[in-house]
Write an enzyme that holds these catalytic residues in place. Structure first.
Site, mmCIF file in Angstrom:
data_model
loop_
_atom_site.group_PDB
_atom_site.id
_atom_site.type_symbol
_atom_site.label_atom_id
_atom_site.label_comp_id
_atom_site.label_asym_id
_atom_site.label_seq_id
_atom_site.Cartn_x
_atom_site.Cartn_y
_atom_site.Cartn_z
ATOM 1 N N ASN A 65 0.841 -1.199 0.000
ATOM 2 C CA ASN A 65 0.000 0.000 0.000
ATOM 3 C C ASN A 65 0.873 1.245 0.000
ATOM 4 O O ASN A 65 1.421 1.621 -1.027
ATOM 5 C CB ASN A 65 -0.968 -0.024 1.184
ATOM 6 C CG ASN A 65 -1.710 1.283 1.351
ATOM 7 O OD1 ASN A 65 -2.201 1.823 0.365
ATOM 8 N ND2 ASN A 65 -1.771 1.827 2.545
ATOM 9 N N GLU A 66 1.017 1.826 1.160
ATOM 10 C CA GLU A 66 1.715 3.127 1.233
ATOM 11 C C GLU A 66 3.099 2.874 1.819
ATOM 12 O O GLU A 66 3.373 3.240 2.944
ATOM 13 C CB GLU A 66 0.880 4.034 2.135
ATOM 14 C CG GLU A 66 1.172 5.484 2.037
ATOM 15 C CD GLU A 66 0.185 6.256 2.905
ATOM 16 O OE1 GLU A 66 0.221 6.096 4.143
ATOM 17 O OE2 GLU A 66 -0.638 7.011 2.362
HETATM 18 O O1 AHR Z 1 -7.349 6.671 3.601
HETATM 19 C C1 AHR Z 1 -6.901 6.524 4.911
HETATM 20 C C2 AHR Z 1 -5.452 6.051 4.989
HETATM 21 O O2 AHR Z 1 -4.597 7.006 4.463
HETATM 22 C C3 AHR Z 1 -5.135 4.835 4.179
HETATM 23 O O3 AHR Z 1 -5.455 3.686 4.854
HETATM 24 C C4 AHR Z 1 -3.655 4.935 3.979
HETATM 25 O O4 AHR Z 1 -3.231 4.322 2.794
HETATM 26 C C5 AHR Z 1 -3.397 6.416 4.022
HETATM 27 O O5 AHR Z 1 -2.382 6.713 4.917
#
Ligand code: AHR
Length: 659
Positions: free
Chosen positions: A372-373
């Protein structure tokens, strides 16, 4: 004489300045196509945050119906004043996987009172005259117990009632049809045991009959309708940080979310305790909405599925725990198996599971997100392993890679430097920033290098504060800022091929994060101004970008105007998106090349408000809503007054354009 002259000069000058408004001239060139717009340009980002899945889109009304929460009776009250009546939680862990608990009820006499009460998700919502299906799995051990099932108001008023009698000996499922006599958003479910004896119970559930497509055990129809109205080009799921988990043990594992629903193993929701000020200790994932259902939803919405998978890294804002690079095998195998689950022949292991679940045809998965991030070296050494394995077996699957948590800075630059020559199809950029950043960054992508992977603006939202509470709100200003920025996304649609606002859904009483695109309670949904902006763009996506200029430059803030334009070749339309952030109405002329000289009309939709901090509320959802309008066009020019602080979409049928 002198005074007459003065008045003539004054009146002429007023006319010349268009009744006091300055004149701005834009130029749209439908014959100069710049690029295509991807059919996936505007999509949705789904994450189980803010009770978006359990208690939200997944229409189950009973919380912890299988007693799988760490505290088996979380969400329940057991009322049995007679000490001879017993309740026993049986755990089969070690003997079976998945759902391991059930409950034994012993009622010692016909006359004793014995009931269990479920609180639902911040209550149980009932619509007047609507049908509900109660279900339970029961085994009679001895005696003649019966059950009276009721949904009640907290005051005790019964709203729906039915009995389950003649219980069989072995485990069996029982269904009961209930009809609500009145609406209620805070109902409770009571199961009263009548008679005397011993039963074992499990899988207690209450669903509206009217789910999306009337699927038993399905999704909330009103929420899916909101998603459907956006006509999303893709659905990104299941998040978000939920993919990562606080630690690897609590990461999202898609294989645990498929197969028979009753056997799916509960997991803690990572948003349960993430923000202590918005703690939700009752937030778990039942996975009633699992990967099969996400694929099905994407298909129902006509959207491309975009699953994001854990890449051997837990959330770097939390533990940052990783699997060693040499131990990534099982993580990579999960990704390979997911592609087989989605697309594989029914003879394959995972393709067969998909078929057994009811979908023999492939889901036609085309892209997958690796992590993800995530950021820094630890991500890229893992990403590369995934890329190698996935591209070797499935060269046509597009990979989505992360650029980290910020829109700029060292980690962001490092990410792009690592991805420049990668086989990633898309780089996922995230920005949750103040409205001013969005206004200032409408040109962000104009200068991006075109010889790199495409951009996926995968999570964005303008975070604005309301005056009275230091919390971000879905203010009009935030929506206006996003609209201005989105004209820049659209202008750069050759590079930016997918975009999604985040997060998507939030329960008004159970949110952890805001702003969010759509709010809901147990009975209602509410569109935010940001939702209307997304809808204006996504339902007027067009097929090709065409230039719109102001004095030969892109329109990105000069005279407080932002604009972009597309052609829709299928609908024969020229579509102009125009954002006026001035605090006054502005008279704007739009010259559209190729139009005949005669007079005709274009239609349009306007969103506007003079109150920057205004927002829609559940009890007042109409503060900011779209309004239909029309524009006169004459001599190839559309001249109109565009309200202060407004977003407009102008749609012109171009059958009459000379090409
Ligand atoms: O959208 C909320 C959060 O923001 C998500 O889970 C994450 O990917 C980002 O930090």
């Amino acid at each position: 004489m002198k005074s007459n002259f003065f008045w003539i000069v004054f009146l002429v000058s007023l006319a010349g300045s268009s009744n006091g408004f300055s004149q701005i001239s834009l130029h749209v060139k439908p014959n100069e196509i710049r690029s295509t717009v991807s059919p996936q340009m505007w999509g949705i980002f789904f994450e189980d945050i803010n009770f978006a899945a359990d208690g939200g889109l997944y229409a189950e009304l009973v919380k912890n119906g299988s007693f799988q929460f760490p505290l088996p009776f979380a969400g329940w009250k057991v009322n049995k004043p007679d000490f001879k009546d017993k309740v026993l939680v049986v755990n089969q862990a070690g003997v079976k996987n998945g759902n391991t608990r059930y409950v034994r009820i012993t009622k010692s006499s016909d006359s004793s009172v014995y009931n269990i009460v479920n609180e639902g998700f911040r209550g149980i919502g009932l619509h007047k005259n609507a049908g509900y299906t109660f279900s339970i799995r029961v085994k009679t051990i001895s005696g003649n117990l019966r059950m009276r099932v009721e949904v009640l108001r907290e005051s005790g008023q019964s709203l729906a009632r039915g009995d389950i009698t003649s219980l069989k000996g072995g485990w069996a499922n029982y269904d009961l049809a209930l009809t609500a006599s009145d609406p209620e958003s805070k109902g409770i479910l009571k199961i009263a045991f009548l008679g005397k004896g011993v039963v074992e119970i499990d899988h207690i559930s209450l669903f509206p009959v009217n789910t999306y497509k009337n699927r038993p055990g399905g999704l909330r129809a009103d929420l899916v309708a909101m998603l459907d109205s956006l006509k999303p080009g893709f659905v990104r799921f299941p998040g978000g940080c939920i993919v990562e988990g606080h630690t690897l043990a609590s990461r999202y594992q898609w294989k645990k979310t498929v197969g028979p629903k009753q056997e799916r193993e509960l997991s803690i929701n990572r948003w349960n305790m993430e923000f202590p000020r918005r703690a939700a200790p009752d937030y778990y994932q039942s996975f009633g909405l699992g990967f099969y259902e996400y694929f099905q939803l994407s298909e129902d919405l006509g959207a491309e599925p975009l699953p994001i998978l854990n890449c051997g890294m837990a959330c770097q804002f939390n533990s940052g725990e990783v699997a060693a690079v040499e131990d990534l095998g099982p993580y990579i195998q999960d990704a390979l198996d997911l592609i087989e689950f989605a697309n594989g022949a029914v003879q394959t292991k995972w393709g067969k599971l998909r078929a057994d679940m009811g979908h023999p045809a492939p889901f036609n998965l085309k892209m997958i997100g690796v992590g993800n991030e995530q950021w820094d070296e630890q991500y890229f050494e893992r990403y590369r392993k995934f890329e190698q394995a996935l591209k070797a077996k499935y060269p046509d699957i597009q990979l989505v890679s992360s650029s980290g948590p910020s829109a700029q800075g060292n980690l962001f630059d490092y990410a792009w430097s690592q991805l420049r020559d990668s086989k990633a199809g898309f780089v996922d950029e995230h920005y949750y920033l103040p409205p001013a950043w969005f206004f200032a960054n409408a040109r962000r992508y104009d200068q991006y290098d075109r010889n790199r992977p495409k951009v996926f603006a995968g999570e964005y939202a303008a975070h604005d504060k309301e005056e009275v509470q230091p919390e971000s709100r879905n203010t009009w200003q935030s929506a206006l800022a996003e609209a201005a920025f989105m004209t820049g996304l659209e202008r750069n649609a050759d590079l930016v091929r997918m975009c999604s606002y985040a997060p998507l859904l939030a329960h008004v009483e159970a949110w952890q994060w805001r702003p969010d695109l759509i709010w809901f309670d147990n009975l209602r949904t509410m569109a935010t101004p940001n939702y209307y902006v997304q809808k204006l763009f996504s339902t007027n996506r067009g097929s090709h970008v065409i230039p719109v200029t102001l004095q030969d430059s892109v329109v990105a803030g000069q005279d407080s105007i932002y604009a972009s334009a597309v052609l829709d070749k299928n609908q024969n339309q020229v579509i102009v998106k125009l954002v006026n952030i001035a605090r006054k109405a502005q008279k704007i002329e739009i010259r559209i090349d190729g139009l005949p000289p005669d007079k005709f009309q274009a239609r349009g939709t306007v969103l506007s408000s003079s109150a920057d901090l205004a927002f829609n509320r559940m009890n007042n959802p109409g503060v900011i809503t779209p309004r239909e309008t029309s524009y006169d066009i004459e001599g190839g020019v559309l001249a109109s007054e565009f309200p202060a602080r407004s977003v407009q979409v102008i749609v012109l049928q171009y059958g009459s354009i000379r090409r």
